[in-house]
Scaffold this motif. Structure first.
Motif, PDB file in Angstrom:
ATOM      1  N   HIS A   1       1.380  -3.956 -32.350  1.00  0.00           N
ATOM      2  CA  HIS A   1       1.815  -2.798 -31.298  1.00  0.00           C
ATOM      3  C   HIS A   1       3.024  -1.950 -32.241  1.00  0.00           C
ATOM      4  CE1 HIS A   1       1.396  -5.260 -27.551  1.00  0.00           C
ATOM      5  NE2 HIS A   1       0.388  -5.499 -28.155  1.00  0.00           N
ATOM      6  N   LEU A   2       3.055  -0.646 -31.726  1.00  0.00           N
ATOM      7  CA  LEU A   2       4.091   0.153 -32.167  1.00  0.00           C
ATOM      8  C   LEU A   2       5.491  -0.377 -31.612  1.00  0.00           C
ATOM      9  CD1 LEU A   2       4.256   2.962 -33.748  1.00  0.00           C
ATOM     10  CD2 LEU A   2       4.569   3.942 -31.247  1.00  0.00           C
TER      11      LEU A   2
ATOM     12  N   THR B   1      10.327  11.783 -25.393  1.00  0.00           N
ATOM     13  CA  THR B   1      10.923  11.586 -26.572  1.00  0.00           C
ATOM     14  C   THR B   1       9.696  12.290 -27.465  1.00  0.00           C
ATOM     15  OG1 THR B   1      11.763   9.417 -26.246  1.00  0.00           O
ATOM     16  CG2 THR B   1      11.099   9.668 -28.461  1.00  0.00           C
TER      17      THR B   1
ATOM     18  N   PHE C   1       7.855  12.618 -31.191  1.00  0.00           N
ATOM     19  CA  PHE C   1       7.618  11.850 -32.390  1.00  0.00           C
ATOM     20  C   PHE C   1       7.008  12.753 -33.590  1.00  0.00           C
ATOM     21  CE2 PHE C   1       7.544   7.685 -30.875  1.00  0.00           C
ATOM     22  CZ  PHE C   1       7.492   7.787 -29.664  1.00  0.00           C
ATOM     23  N   GLY C   2       7.328  12.369 -34.581  1.00  0.00           N
ATOM     24  CA  GLY C   2       6.786  13.019 -35.839  1.00  0.00           C
ATOM     25  C   GLY C   2       5.438  12.467 -36.176  1.00  0.00           C
ATOM     26  N   ALA C   3       4.814  12.865 -37.058  1.00  0.00           N
ATOM     27  CA  ALA C   3       3.273  12.952 -37.566  1.00  0.00           C
ATOM     28  C   ALA C   3       3.242  11.391 -38.147  1.00  0.00           C
ATOM     29  CB  ALA C   3       2.597  13.867 -38.373  1.00  0.00           C
ATOM     30  N   GLY C   4       4.358  10.984 -38.456  1.00  0.00           N
ATOM     31  CA  GLY C   4       3.959   9.521 -39.045  1.00  0.00           C
ATOM     32  C   GLY C   4       3.895   9.711 -40.715  1.00  0.00           C
TER      33      GLY C   4
ATOM     34  N   GLN D   1       4.419   0.878 -36.982  1.00  0.00           N
ATOM     35  CA  GLN D   1       3.076   0.440 -36.454  1.00  0.00           C
ATOM     36  C   GLN D   1       2.801  -0.519 -37.812  1.00  0.00           C
ATOM     37  OE1 GLN D   1       0.455   3.137 -35.162  1.00  0.00           O
ATOM     38  NE2 GLN D   1      -0.121   1.979 -33.326  1.00  0.00           N
TER      39      GLN D   1
ATOM     40  N   LEU E   1      10.036  -0.756 -32.054  1.00  0.00           N
ATOM     41  CA  LEU E   1      11.199  -0.260 -32.864  1.00  0.00           C
ATOM     42  C   LEU E   1      11.878  -0.760 -33.934  1.00  0.00           C
ATOM     43  CD1 LEU E   1      13.511   2.044 -31.936  1.00  0.00           C
ATOM     44  CD2 LEU E   1      14.729  -0.086 -30.828  1.00  0.00           C
TER      45      LEU E   1
ATOM     46  N   TYR F   1      10.166   4.046 -35.186  1.00  0.00           N
ATOM     47  CA  TYR F   1       9.059   3.096 -34.932  1.00  0.00           C
ATOM     48  C   TYR F   1       8.471   2.800 -36.036  1.00  0.00           C
ATOM     49  CZ  TYR F   1      10.486   3.925 -30.065  1.00  0.00           C
ATOM     50  OH  TYR F   1      11.359   4.103 -28.817  1.00  0.00           O
TER      51      TYR F   1
ATOM     52  N   GLU G   1       2.733   2.039 -40.765  1.00  0.00           N
ATOM     53  CA  GLU G   1       2.742   3.526 -40.563  1.00  0.00           C
ATOM     54  C   GLU G   1       4.220   3.646 -39.648  1.00  0.00           C
ATOM     55  OE1 GLU G   1      -0.363   5.618 -38.473  1.00  0.00           O
ATOM     56  OE2 GLU G   1       0.485   7.494 -39.197  1.00  0.00           O
TER      57      GLU G   1
ATOM     58  N   PHE H   1      15.289   7.549 -33.236  1.00  0.00           N
ATOM     59  CA  PHE H   1      14.577   6.397 -33.484  1.00  0.00           C
ATOM     60  C   PHE H   1      13.417   6.459 -34.562  1.00  0.00           C
ATOM     61  CE2 PHE H   1      15.377   5.175 -29.055  1.00  0.00           C
ATOM     62  CZ  PHE H   1      15.756   6.431 -28.518  1.00  0.00           C
TER      63      PHE H   1
ATOM     64  N   HIS I   1       3.073  12.283 -45.556  1.00  0.00           N
ATOM     65  CA  HIS I   1       2.335  11.734 -44.722  1.00  0.00           C
ATOM     66  C   HIS I   1       1.970  10.236 -45.352  1.00  0.00           C
ATOM     67  CE1 HIS I   1       2.138  15.104 -42.144  1.00  0.00           C
ATOM     68  NE2 HIS I   1       1.783  15.832 -43.216  1.00  0.00           N
TER      69      HIS I   1
ATOM     70  N   PHE J   1       7.094   6.149 -37.768  1.00  0.00           N
ATOM     71  CA  PHE J   1       7.414   7.079 -37.116  1.00  0.00           C
ATOM     72  C   PHE J   1       8.805   7.479 -36.827  1.00  0.00           C
ATOM     73  CE2 PHE J   1       2.937   8.118 -35.730  1.00  0.00           C
ATOM     74  CZ  PHE J   1       2.296   6.883 -35.665  1.00  0.00           C
TER      75      PHE J   1
END
Lengths: 115, 112
Positions: free
Chosen positions: B43-44, B100, B102-105, B38, B46, B36, B88, B34, B9, B90
């Motif tokens: 913005h988040l 899609t 997403f994981g927790a980041g 941030q 790719l 991503y 961060e 993917f 984390h 993802f």
């Protein structure tokens, strides 16, 4: 300059009030999404829409509603039924063909605080 | 149900250190993967994606990721991080269609 806009950036509301978050895109994308981002929980899908006048519930749709009357716009309403609405809300869009390898494009987000 | 697990984390590294962020997913079929990123106040966006072919994919800013199907993994790597990589990250999986996961980041902090 193509992209996704969300407004407002910060939003404060009193408990019990409904509030609508705006999302507009000029990418000509068919699919649009709303996510909620909480610390340590990543992005959780609230609603998504594949085409105009159609939308589906995501994983955490309770207490939220959406509409998709125009291709460019996908507003999210946070209702008083949402038990924990304070969060960061992200809107995204994606090309609408069925290719699952297309990436999503994200807006800058709206931080909602319910007092 | 599909899920995505990111192992760390929070990660703190010094500049020039090597980076590897773990990502595992639970889905047995064909997937598109993917990463991503941030950056603070942005913005988040790719970083890179995999959908077929060479399992080692290269993205922006010197990042790469390797898809290991037998391990259901898609780990992100960078040989030498910079202070500007603080962000961060993802991991995300699409197993077909519009949805899609997403994981927790993972929050990466790079010390100058």
């Amino acid at each position: 300059d193509g992209g996704i806009t969300q407004s407002p950036k910060y939003l404060f509301r009193k408990e019990g009030q409904n509030v609508t978050l705006s999302c507009e895109q000029n990418l000509n994308h068919d699919a649009m999404y709303w996510y909620r981002q909480d610390p340590g929980q990543g992005l959780r899908l609230i609603y998504y829409s594949q085409i105009v006048n159609d939308f589906q519930k995501g994983d955490i749709a309770e207490g939220y509603s959406v509409s998709r009357e125009k291709k460019e716009s996908f507003p999210l309403t946070v209702t008083s039924a949402q038990k924990n609405p304070t969060a960061f809300y992200l809107c995204a869009s994606k090309r609408g063909d069925k290719s699952s390898y297309n990436e999503q494009f994200f807006g800058p987000g709206t931080r909602l605080t319910v007092l | 149900a599909q899920s995505v697990s990111q192992h760390n984390h929070h990660v703190i590294l010094s500049e020039a250190a090597s980076l590897e962020l773990g990502c595992n997913y639970s889905y047995g079929g064909t997937v598109n993967l993917f990463w991503y990123v941030q950056y603070p106040g942005q913005h988040l966006q790719l970083l890179l994606k995999y959908f077929s072919g060479d399992p080692l994919v290269k993205g922006i800013k010197g990042f790469e990721a390797e898809f290991i199907k037998s391990k259901f993994s898609f780990n992100l790597r960078k040989p030498s991080v910079q202070w500007s990589d603080t962000a961060e990250y993802f991991c995300a999986v699409n197993a077909g269609g519009f949805k899609t996961i997403f994981g927790a980041g993972t929050r990466l902090f790079v010390k100058a």
